[in-house]
Design a protein around this motif. Structure first.
Motif, PDB file in Angstrom:
ATOM      1  N   ARG A 108       0.834  -1.205   0.000  1.00  9.73           N
ATOM      2  CA  ARG A 108       0.000   0.000   0.000  1.00  9.73           C
ATOM      3  C   ARG A 108       0.874   1.263   0.000  1.00  9.73           C
ATOM      4  O   ARG A 108       0.533   2.256  -0.650  1.00  9.73           O
ATOM      5  CB  ARG A 108      -0.918  -0.018   1.218  1.00  9.73           C
ATOM      6  N   GLU A 111       2.157   1.715  -3.480  1.00  6.59           N
ATOM      7  CA  GLU A 111       1.057   1.994  -4.407  1.00  6.59           C
ATOM      8  C   GLU A 111       0.456   3.388  -4.185  1.00  6.59           C
ATOM      9  O   GLU A 111      -0.241   3.911  -5.064  1.00  6.59           O
ATOM     10  CB  GLU A 111      -0.033   0.932  -4.221  1.00  6.59           C
ATOM     11  N   ARG A 115      -2.294   6.138  -6.345  1.00  7.24           N
ATOM     12  CA  ARG A 115      -3.617   6.534  -5.871  1.00  7.24           C
ATOM     13  C   ARG A 115      -3.740   8.060  -5.786  1.00  7.24           C
ATOM     14  O   ARG A 115      -4.747   8.636  -6.202  1.00  7.24           O
ATOM     15  CB  ARG A 115      -3.886   5.918  -4.489  1.00  7.24           C
ATOM     16  N   ARG A 118      -3.794   9.430  -9.202  1.00  7.16           N
ATOM     17  CA  ARG A 118      -4.826   8.786 -10.021  1.00  7.16           C
ATOM     18  C   ARG A 118      -4.253   8.243 -11.326  1.00  7.16           C
ATOM     19  O   ARG A 118      -4.734   8.522 -12.434  1.00  7.16           O
ATOM     20  CB  ARG A 118      -5.958   9.778 -10.310  1.00  7.16           C
ATOM     21  N   ASP A 121      -5.595   1.907 -12.663  1.00  7.96           N
ATOM     22  CA  ASP A 121      -6.564   1.324 -11.724  1.00  7.96           C
ATOM     23  C   ASP A 121      -5.829   0.484 -10.682  1.00  7.96           C
ATOM     24  O   ASP A 121      -4.602   0.441 -10.641  1.00  7.96           O
ATOM     25  CB  ASP A 121      -7.600   0.488 -12.480  1.00  7.96           C
ATOM     26  N   ARG A 122      -6.607  -0.212  -9.842  1.00  4.85           N
ATOM     27  CA  ARG A 122      -6.007  -0.979  -8.757  1.00  4.85           C
ATOM     28  C   ARG A 122      -5.142  -2.123  -9.278  1.00  4.85           C
ATOM     29  O   ARG A 122      -4.067  -2.404  -8.733  1.00  4.85           O
ATOM     30  CB  ARG A 122      -7.105  -1.521  -7.845  1.00  4.85           C
ATOM     31  N   ASP A 123      -5.584  -2.790 -10.342  1.00  6.55           N
ATOM     32  CA  ASP A 123      -4.808  -3.902 -10.887  1.00  6.55           C
ATOM     33  C   ASP A 123      -3.449  -3.423 -11.394  1.00  6.55           C
ATOM     34  O   ASP A 123      -2.427  -4.087 -11.186  1.00  6.55           O
ATOM     35  CB  ASP A 123      -5.579  -4.579 -12.023  1.00  6.55           C
ATOM     36  N   GLY A 125      -1.885  -0.783 -10.358  1.00  6.97           N
ATOM     37  CA  GLY A 125      -1.101  -0.395  -9.200  1.00  6.97           C
ATOM     38  C   GLY A 125      -0.408  -1.586  -8.559  1.00  6.97           C
ATOM     39  O   GLY A 125       0.781  -1.518  -8.218  1.00  6.97           O
ATOM     40  N   ARG A 126      -1.119  -2.691  -8.419  1.00  5.92           N
ATOM     41  CA  ARG A 126      -0.520  -3.887  -7.824  1.00  5.92           C
ATOM     42  C   ARG A 126       0.563  -4.476  -8.711  1.00  5.92           C
ATOM     43  O   ARG A 126       1.588  -4.959  -8.217  1.00  5.92           O
ATOM     44  CB  ARG A 126      -1.619  -4.917  -7.557  1.00  5.92           C
TER      45      ARG A 126
END
Length: 320
Positions: A108, A111, A115, A118, A121-123, A125-126
Motif C-alpha cells: 500500500r 502503491e 492513488r 490517479r 486502476d487498482r490492478d 497499481g498492484r
C-alpha cells in the motif's frame, strides 16, 4: 544535455518565537542542474543542506528567490498546480523508518503515489508494486508485510521504490545512506546508480560524507552557513579543491592505507550560528588562510577553472 533545474537567489529565513534575530538557513543560493546529472550537496551538519533540498521541492516555502523546473517557475505555481508537478519531483528521506507509515503494509505504501495522482486502476497499481519491488531487490511477499518487519537497508529500498514509482525526473536524496551500516551503504548507492541509468533520473544528493558523494556525483556543491562556497565537477573538486573549507573537508576523508601521507587540515572553533552570522566571509573565523578583508567584505564568485561544464567556481578572497 538540456537544463532541468535552475535555482536563482534562493533564500529561507526562519523566525523563532522568543528570539529577536531571525535564522537565515539558506542565503541567496544559485545552482543549475542538467538532465541526467547528479549534484552532490555537501557540508557540515546545520549548514542548510536539507532545507535547501526541501526548498527545491517546495516542501518548505522560500523567503526569496525562484526555482525553475524545466523552465517553469515553481514558486509561482498554485497549490494544485504544484501537486501535479510533484509527479516529476520526489524525495528520499534520511530516516526510512520515520518516513514510512508503520500502520500500512508495504504494498500500500508503494502503491500510494498511483492513488494520489490517479494513475491507472487498482490492478495496474498492484502490478507496478511487484515490478518496483523486484527493481529494488525485494521479494514479492514484501508487499504484504509491515515496515517494522524489515531491516534498515530494506526499509530504505522501500522508500526508494516509492520515490521512483511514478518515474520522476528529479529525485532529492537527503542523506539516504547515513543511517545505514557501511556494508549496506554500498548496496544502496549501487542501487541508486543502477536506477539512475535505467529510469533516466537526475539526483540532488545531500550528504555530509564526502566519500559517498565522490562515488555517486558528477558535480559537487559545497555549502557553508547557508551559502554555496564552491561548485564544480566532482573530479576537479576532489583533486584540486580551492576553498580552504573544501580542503579541510576532503582532508578528513578516512584513508584505507595508514602508510599513505596525509595533509590533515584541522579547523578550529564551531560552525557559527545562522542567527548571528559573521560579517564578511562566513568562514573567516575558522579559516587558516584568513586575511583582513575577509572579516569586512563578502567574497564574490570567481571562475577558477574550466573542466567542461559546469564551470568550477569558488567564493573566496584568496582569488581576488
Amino acid at each position: 544535455m538540456s537544463e532541468l533545474l535552475r535555482v536563482e537567489n534562493l533564500s529561507k529565513v526562519f523566525t523563532v518565537k522568543g528570539q529577536d534575530a531571525p535564522i537565515r538557513a539558506v542565503n541567496a543560493v544559485n545552482l543549475r542542474q542538467r538532465r541526467g546529472e547528479t549534484i552532490g550537496v555537501v557540508g557540515e551538519s546545520g549548514c542548510g543542506k536539507t532545507t535547501f533540498g526541501r526548498l527545491v521541492l517546495r516542501l518548505v516555502e522560500p523567503s526569496g528567490g525562484r526555482v525553475f523546473f524545466e523552465g517553469e517557475d515553481l514558486t509561482a505555481l498554485s497549490r494544485n498546480a504544484m501537486r501535479l508537478r510533484r509527479r516529476d519531483m520526489q524525495m528520499i528521506f534520511q530516516d526510512p523508518f520515520a518516513s514510512l507509515d508503520s500502520r500500512m503494509r508495504v504494498g500500500r505504501l508503494i502503491e500510494e503515489p498511483f492513488r494520489i495522482h490517479r494513475v491507472g486502476d487498482r490492478d495496474r497499481g498492484r502490478a507496478e508494486v511487484r515490478k518496483l519491488l523486484e527493481m529494488v531487490g525485494l521479494p514479492d511477499d514484501a508487499a504484504g508485510r509491515y515496515p517494522h518487519e524489515f531491516s534498515g537497508g530494506q526499509r530504505q529500498r522501500i522508500c526508494i521504490a516509492r520515490a521512483v514509482a511514478l518515474r520522476p525526473k528529479l529525485v532529492v536524496a537527503d542523506e539516504p545512506v547515513s543511517a545505514l551500516d557501511v556494508s549496506i551503504q554500498s548496496q544502496i548507492l549501487n542501487l541508486l546508480t543502477d536506477l539512475r541509468a535505467e529510469l533516466h533520473l537526475s539526483y540532488l544528493f545531500i550528504s555530509h560524507d564526502l566519500a559517498v558523494v565522490r562515488h555517486i556525483s558528477d558535480t559537487v556543491a559545497v555549502m557553508y552557513l547557508g551559502e554555496i562556497i564552491e561548485f564544480g565537477p566532482a573530479a576537479a573538486i576532489f583533486e584540486t579543491p580551492h576553498h580552504p573549507y573544501t580542503r579541510a573537508l576532503i582532508s578528513a576523508i578516512p584513508q584505507p592505507d595508514p602508510e599513505r601521507p596525509r595533509n590533515r587540515v584541522v579547523l578550529g572553533g564551531d560552525v557559527p550560528s545562522p542567527e548571528h552570522p559573521p560579517s564578511g566571509c562566513p568562514f573567516h573565523p575558522r579559516c587558516p588562510d584568513a586575511e583582513p578583508d575577509c572579516s569586512r567584505l563578502a567574497p564574490i564568485e570567481h571562475h577558477v577553472e574550466r573542466c567542461g561544464a559546469p564551470a568550477h567556481t569558488v567564493r573566496c578572497h584568496l582569488y581576488d
